[in-house]
Design a protein around this motif. Structure first.
Motif, mmCIF file in Angstrom:
data_model
loop_
_atom_site.group_PDB
_atom_site.id
_atom_site.type_symbol
_atom_site.label_atom_id
_atom_site.label_comp_id
_atom_site.label_asym_id
_atom_site.label_seq_id
_atom_site.Cartn_x
_atom_site.Cartn_y
_atom_site.Cartn_z
ATOM 1 N N GLU A 77 -10.013 -22.578 38.992
ATOM 2 C CA GLU A 77 -10.090 -23.796 38.186
ATOM 3 C C GLU A 77 -11.324 -24.620 38.545
ATOM 4 N N GLU A 78 -11.693 -24.561 39.832
ATOM 5 C CA GLU A 78 -12.809 -25.387 40.313
ATOM 6 C C GLU A 78 -14.175 -24.713 40.123
ATOM 7 N N GLY A 79 -14.167 -23.472 39.640
ATOM 8 C CA GLY A 79 -15.437 -22.826 39.309
ATOM 9 C C GLY A 79 -15.853 -21.674 40.198
ATOM 10 N N VAL A 80 -14.964 -21.209 41.072
ATOM 11 C CA VAL A 80 -15.274 -20.066 41.927
ATOM 12 C C VAL A 80 -15.107 -18.773 41.123
ATOM 13 N N GLU A 81 -16.034 -17.836 41.316
ATOM 14 C CA GLU A 81 -15.934 -16.522 40.666
ATOM 15 C C GLU A 81 -15.496 -15.487 41.708
ATOM 16 N N PHE A 82 -14.416 -14.779 41.420
ATOM 17 C CA PHE A 82 -13.932 -13.726 42.316
ATOM 18 C C PHE A 82 -14.447 -12.381 41.824
ATOM 19 N N VAL A 83 -15.058 -11.648 42.730
ATOM 20 C CA VAL A 83 -15.591 -10.328 42.404
ATOM 21 C C VAL A 83 -14.733 -9.315 43.153
ATOM 22 N N TRP A 84 -13.731 -8.818 42.478
ATOM 23 C CA TRP A 84 -12.751 -7.923 43.096
ATOM 24 C C TRP A 84 -13.355 -6.534 43.320
ATOM 25 N N LEU A 85 -12.747 -5.791 44.256
ATOM 26 C CA LEU A 85 -13.139 -4.403 44.534
ATOM 27 C C LEU A 85 -14.628 -4.285 44.850
ATOM 28 N N THR A 86 -15.092 -5.167 45.720
ATOM 29 C CA THR A 86 -16.488 -5.136 46.167
ATOM 30 C C THR A 86 -16.553 -5.428 47.659
ATOM 31 N N ALA A 87 -17.583 -4.863 48.297
ATOM 32 C CA ALA A 87 -17.784 -5.109 49.729
ATOM 33 C C ALA A 87 -19.271 -5.099 50.022
ATOM 34 N N PRO A 88 -19.709 -5.901 50.999
ATOM 35 C CA PRO A 88 -21.141 -5.913 51.344
ATOM 36 C C PRO A 88 -21.545 -4.642 52.082
ATOM 37 N N GLY A 137 -7.503 3.658 46.657
ATOM 38 C CA GLY A 137 -7.009 5.016 46.817
ATOM 39 C C GLY A 137 -5.556 5.030 47.258
ATOM 40 N N ALA A 138 -5.215 5.987 48.116
ATOM 41 C CA ALA A 138 -3.836 6.137 48.593
ATOM 42 C C ALA A 138 -3.482 5.014 49.563
ATOM 43 N N PRO A 139 -2.195 4.705 49.685
ATOM 44 C CA PRO A 139 -1.778 3.657 50.624
ATOM 45 C C PRO A 139 -2.102 4.033 52.071
ATOM 46 N N ASP A 140 -2.441 3.009 52.883
ATOM 47 C CA ASP A 140 -2.683 3.234 54.307
ATOM 48 C C ASP A 140 -1.382 3.042 55.086
ATOM 49 N N ALA A 141 -1.496 2.957 56.422
ATOM 50 C CA ALA A 141 -0.307 2.844 57.276
ATOM 51 C C ALA A 141 0.502 1.588 56.978
ATOM 52 N N SER A 142 -0.171 0.529 56.487
ATOM 53 C CA SER A 142 0.530 -0.722 56.186
ATOM 54 C C SER A 142 1.209 -0.695 54.818
ATOM 55 N N GLY A 143 0.947 0.359 54.035
ATOM 56 C CA GLY A 143 1.530 0.458 52.702
ATOM 57 C C GLY A 143 0.613 -0.057 51.601
ATOM 58 N N ARG A 144 -0.505 -0.678 51.999
ATOM 59 C CA ARG A 144 -1.457 -1.172 50.998
ATOM 60 C C ARG A 144 -2.444 -0.066 50.650
ATOM 61 N N ARG A 145 -2.850 -0.001 49.404
ATOM 62 C CA ARG A 145 -3.787 1.025 48.970
ATOM 63 C C ARG A 145 -5.157 0.784 49.592
ATOM 64 N N SER A 146 -5.723 1.830 50.142
ATOM 65 C CA SER A 146 -7.004 1.717 50.846
ATOM 66 C C SER A 146 -8.170 1.686 49.870
ATOM 67 N N PRO A 147 -9.140 0.799 50.122
ATOM 68 C CA PRO A 147 -10.333 0.781 49.272
ATOM 69 C C PRO A 147 -11.250 1.959 49.573
ATOM 70 N N GLU A 148 -11.799 2.547 48.512
ATOM 71 C CA GLU A 148 -12.743 3.654 48.653
ATOM 72 C C GLU A 148 -14.023 3.294 47.915
ATOM 73 N N VAL A 149 -15.157 3.728 48.467
ATOM 74 C CA VAL A 149 -16.455 3.429 47.867
ATOM 75 C C VAL A 149 -16.681 4.276 46.613
ATOM 76 N N ILE A 150 -17.176 3.631 45.552
ATOM 77 C CA ILE A 150 -17.615 4.353 44.362
ATOM 78 C C ILE A 150 -19.105 4.644 44.555
ATOM 79 N N GLU A 151 -19.440 5.890 44.755
ATOM 80 C CA GLU A 151 -20.823 6.259 45.041
ATOM 81 C C GLU A 151 -21.737 5.961 43.841
ATOM 82 N N GLY A 152 -22.915 5.445 44.145
ATOM 83 C CA GLY A 152 -23.922 5.220 43.117
ATOM 84 C C GLY A 152 -23.716 3.983 42.276
ATOM 85 N N ALA A 153 -22.783 3.108 42.693
ATOM 86 C CA ALA A 153 -22.506 1.900 41.897
ATOM 87 C C ALA A 153 -22.952 0.638 42.618
ATOM 88 N N ASP A 154 -23.864 0.788 43.587
ATOM 89 C CA ASP A 154 -24.330 -0.365 44.359
ATOM 90 C C ASP A 154 -25.200 -1.284 43.495
#
Length: 477
Positions: free
Chosen positions: A340-351, A370-387
């Motif tokens: 609401e205050e003007g912040v933009e969220f860029v999901w599924l991204t990492a530096p 990707g598949a869930p990790d030990a905590s049950g949350r799905r693990s993020p995987e890098v999309i190659e060539g999309a930097d």
């Protein structure tokens, strides 16, 4: 008659306190929610279904007697409501403001499960205690009898202050040591004013001072005073330092000027709100004004940083998080407020790295789940060539906190820690392996919620009293 006051959830809709308009709240650090009017607080309290098994209470770390103080509020018996609330919660006005009620009490409200919308427990808790302060019902602690024993508490955050309150009520002499120039820990310097205005925290600190609690501030244990000196001075010691070591990121260019830690950024902003003259703010080092800001992280600290940057006058604010919205650890309520205050969220991204000796941009890699990790949350995987490269003048790293190496920092070889570096303490008594030394809050749990620190502090105070009352201790004295 009392029963008729309640169970109105079918006829009265859920109604939160009014939120100030985003354009207005972007301009200051004042809290964004207005207070309930008396009638509205009564009305919202009357929606409670008075469950036989109140899940709101069982899912509160403090097991606050929520149905009872809602009923008392609905009946207009506010002083009694405050007394019931204060009996289990040292700082209800603080929890009412910053607890993630959507994950705790309100998230487990029975009428929420039935589709009627949860009771607004947090807002009513805040209203009750704010009224108590206004009416003068909150008094300095006056123990029935003073005791000669003293307890030294290292850390003036919520865990340490909760223990100080409980011990002082039993007449114990309490001294609190803290590295900062004001007490309150993260309540004072970690949480922005738009979530917790600082006069609320300072009022509690003042109450404890008036109650006889001594504060030794600007005191760095291990430098200004040794841990052993504190042990020698007091009959028992409580470690409540919290966790302040920021998690880092290994990436090219991470040492560039303009890449800062969340704790430094938030502490600086809060000091400025107190009216302090802060060089790092004046120089622009920790000031987002006119800058393109990127915050890395998806927890509540990241939410505090993005919303602070907006208020400092940033040109743009983007939040990078490696998972999606549904899998982020921060409060969804805070995300909505930030958007609401003007912040933009860029999901599924990492530096991936940073450009420029003084940061000019963030090299970003896109992710997928990707598949869930030990905590049950799905693990993020890098999309190659999309930097891609995101322009940035200020990057705030909000990747969480780890414990400092206290045995090394304080020169205490005997203090046992876990493999994570947290202090090893009994989960019931909070006793460490050193006699008469206890530990609570984040330094034991890892980064956690304020409400858990309060619970730990209250429980540790009980254990310390048992220790002080033990026959062996009495005989030794």
């Amino acid at each position: 008659m009392a029963k008729q006051m309640m169970l109105k959830f079918t006829s009265v809709d859920r109604d939160m306190p009014e939120k100030r308009a985003p354009d207005l709240r972007r301009q200051d650090f004042q809290e964004i929610y207005a207070e309930y009017a008396h009638e509205k607080a009564q009305q919202q309290s009357s929606r409670c279904s008075q469950c036989g098994v109140p899940y709101c209470q069982s899912h509160c770390p403090l097991h606050n007697n929520i149905p009872d103080w809602l009923k008392l509020t609905a009946e207009g018996r506010l002083q009694e409501a405050y007394e019931v609330s204060q009996a289990t919660n040292t700082f209800p006005e603080i929890c009412g403001r910053i607890c993630p009620q959507d994950r705790l009490c309100e998230g487990n409200c029975v009428i929420e499960q039935s589709g009627h919308g949860t009771v607004t427990i947090g807002s009513i808790e805040k209203y009750i205690t704010d009224t108590a302060w206004e009416m003068g019902w909150v008094k300095p602690i006056k123990p029935a009898e003073d005791r000669p024993e003293s307890v030294g508490i290292i850390g003036a955050g919520p865990g340490g202050l909760a223990a100080a309150d409980a011990l002082r009520r039993q007449g114990v002499q309490v001294t609190v040591y803290d590295r900062y120039d004001r007490a309150g820990g993260l309540l004072t310097y970690g949480i922005p004013g738009f979530k917790l205005e600082k006069d609320v925290v300072m009022a509690r600190v003042a109450q404890l001072e008036e109650s006889g609690v001594e504060f030794v501030l600007n005191c760095d244990v291990g430098e200004d005073i040794s841990f052993e000196a504190i042990r020698g001075k007091h009959d028992a010691v409580l470690i409540a330092t919290g966790v302040y070591k920021s998690r880092g990121l290994q990436a090219p260019g991470v040492g560039a000027q303009g890449i800062v830690r969340a704790i430094d950024y938030l502490t600086c902003s809060n000091k400025v709100s107190f009216g302090d003259d802060v060089e790092e703010y004046n120089s622009g080092e920790l000031n987002a004004a006119g800058k393109r800001v990127v915050v890395v992280g998806g927890g509540d600290t990241a939410m505090d940083c993005v919303r602070t940057a907006i208020r400092q006058g940033a040109e743009s604010v983007k939040c990078l998080y490696r998972r999606d919205r549904a899998n982020m650890p921060g409060s969804q309520r805070e995300v909505a407020n930030a958007e609401e205050e003007g912040v933009e969220f860029v999901w599924l991204t990492a530096p991936k790295g940073f450009s420029g000796e003084t940061v000019e941009g963030v090299m970003i890699q896109k992710m997928r789940l990707g598949a869930p990790d030990a905590s049950g949350r799905r693990s993020p995987e890098v999309i190659e060539g999309a930097d891609y490269l995101e322009d940035a003048d200020l990057v705030v790293m909000a990747l969480g906190f780890e414990p400092e190496d206290l045995p090394k920092l304080w020169g205490v070889d005997g203090l046992e820690v876990t493999r994570w570096g947290t202090v090893k303490a009994d989960f019931r008594t909070h006793a460490t392996n050193l006699e008469g030394v206890y530990a609570v809050g984040d330094i034991v749990r890892g980064a956690s919620l304020v409400v858990w620190a309060i619970r730990d502090g209250r429980e540790a105070a009980e254990s310390i009293l048992d220790f002080l009352n033990a026959p062996a201790q009495v005989a030794a004295e």
